[in-house]
Write a protein that holds these residues in place. Structure first.
Motif, PDB file in Angstrom:
ATOM      1  N   LEU A   1       0.872  -1.115  -0.021  1.00  0.00           N
ATOM      2  CA  LEU A   1      -0.047   0.010   0.022  1.00  0.00           C
ATOM      3  C   LEU A   1       0.866   1.154  -0.007  1.00  0.00           C
ATOM      4  O   LEU A   1       0.635   2.480  -0.727  1.00  0.00           O
ATOM      5  N   PHE A   2       1.956   1.311   0.972  1.00  0.00           N
ATOM      6  CA  PHE A   2       2.805   2.421   0.791  1.00  0.00           C
ATOM      7  C   PHE A   2       3.586   2.772  -0.422  1.00  0.00           C
ATOM      8  O   PHE A   2       3.718   3.743  -0.946  1.00  0.00           O
ATOM      9  N   LEU A   3       4.172   1.687  -0.819  1.00  0.00           N
ATOM     10  CA  LEU A   3       4.715   1.508  -2.230  1.00  0.00           C
ATOM     11  C   LEU A   3       4.034   2.265  -3.326  1.00  0.00           C
ATOM     12  O   LEU A   3       4.260   2.781  -4.184  1.00  0.00           O
ATOM     13  N   GLY A   4       2.574   1.608  -3.363  1.00  0.00           N
ATOM     14  CA  GLY A   4       1.655   1.882  -4.213  1.00  0.00           C
ATOM     15  C   GLY A   4       1.398   3.571  -4.240  1.00  0.00           C
ATOM     16  O   GLY A   4       1.201   4.131  -5.191  1.00  0.00           O
ATOM     17  N   LEU A   5       1.222   3.913  -2.927  1.00  0.00           N
ATOM     18  CA  LEU A   5       0.931   5.467  -2.723  1.00  0.00           C
ATOM     19  C   LEU A   5       2.245   6.331  -3.140  1.00  0.00           C
ATOM     20  O   LEU A   5       2.231   7.475  -3.489  1.00  0.00           O
ATOM     21  N   LEU A   6       3.446   5.827  -2.678  1.00  0.00           N
ATOM     22  CA  LEU A   6       4.584   6.479  -3.332  1.00  0.00           C
ATOM     23  C   LEU A   6       4.648   6.599  -4.710  1.00  0.00           C
ATOM     24  O   LEU A   6       5.425   7.559  -5.187  1.00  0.00           O
ATOM     25  N   GLU A   7       4.304   5.696  -5.661  1.00  0.00           N
ATOM     26  CA  GLU A   7       4.635   5.600  -6.854  1.00  0.00           C
ATOM     27  C   GLU A   7       3.675   6.800  -7.564  1.00  0.00           C
ATOM     28  O   GLU A   7       2.293   6.600  -7.655  1.00  0.00           O
ATOM     29  N   LYS A   8       4.121   7.491  -8.207  1.00  0.00           N
ATOM     30  CA  LYS A   8       3.270   8.713  -8.842  1.00  0.00           C
ATOM     31  C   LYS A   8       3.209   8.601 -10.178  1.00  0.00           C
ATOM     32  O   LYS A   8       3.933   8.447 -11.110  1.00  0.00           O
TER      33      LYS A   8
END
Length: 163
Positions: A156-163
């Motif tokens: 989830l955090f990795l997906g949020l960081l991916e712009k």
């Protein structure tokens, strides 16, 4: 000769009392463990429920395809965690010693005290073994849920960081 028989009987009574006390302590410890695992499952279930509800709001903000895919994997992991927690918290059958058939049969009052206590201790052993299997299953499901949640939060955090 009579002293030896009397001493043997006292020793037998002491041994039975020791066996009974030990079985009770083991079952009490098992009960405490059960309550601990149930509490952990409940707390984690509440946290994961709140997390899964908030992920819907975060999902709407994603525009990048890679970010959406990673985030979606994290959401899928959250739902896997929920399934594991629901399975862990489902009702199971536990044995509760002693078996009533030990007491309620013809001739029970004619049995020797030692034989009756021995049967109760045997019932307690059977109870402990059966309940330990149930407890191990619940603990394994809880541990699997923790593992799934950890990976899900990372995704989830990795997906949020991916712009």
């Amino acid at each position: 000769m009579a002293d030896q028989s009397e001493e043997s009987k006292k020793n037998s009574e002491k041994n039975l009392k020791l066996a009974f006390d030990l079985a009770m302590r083991k079952i009490d410890a098992q009960h405490i463990t059960h309550n601990s695992v149930e509490a952990k499952i409940g707390i984690l279930l509440g946290f994961v429920g709140a997390l899964s509800a908030s992920t819907a709001l975060l999902f709407l903000e994603k525009v990048n395809l890679l970010g959406i895919n990673i985030f979606t994997l994290g959401v899928a992991g959250i739902y896997i965690t929920l399934i594991l927690l629901v399975r862990a918290s489902s009702a199971r059958t536990y044995l509760d010693p002693p078996d009533f058939s030990t007491f309620y049969y013809e001739g029970c009052s004619d049995e020797s005290h030692e034989k009756l206590v021995s049967q109760i201790v045997a019932d307690m052993q059977e109870c402990f073994e059966k309940n330990n299997k149930v407890q191990s299953t619940k603990a394994r499901l809880y541990n699997d849920a923790i593992f799934s949640l950890t990976i899900s939060i990372f995704l989830l955090f990795l997906g949020l960081l991916e712009k």
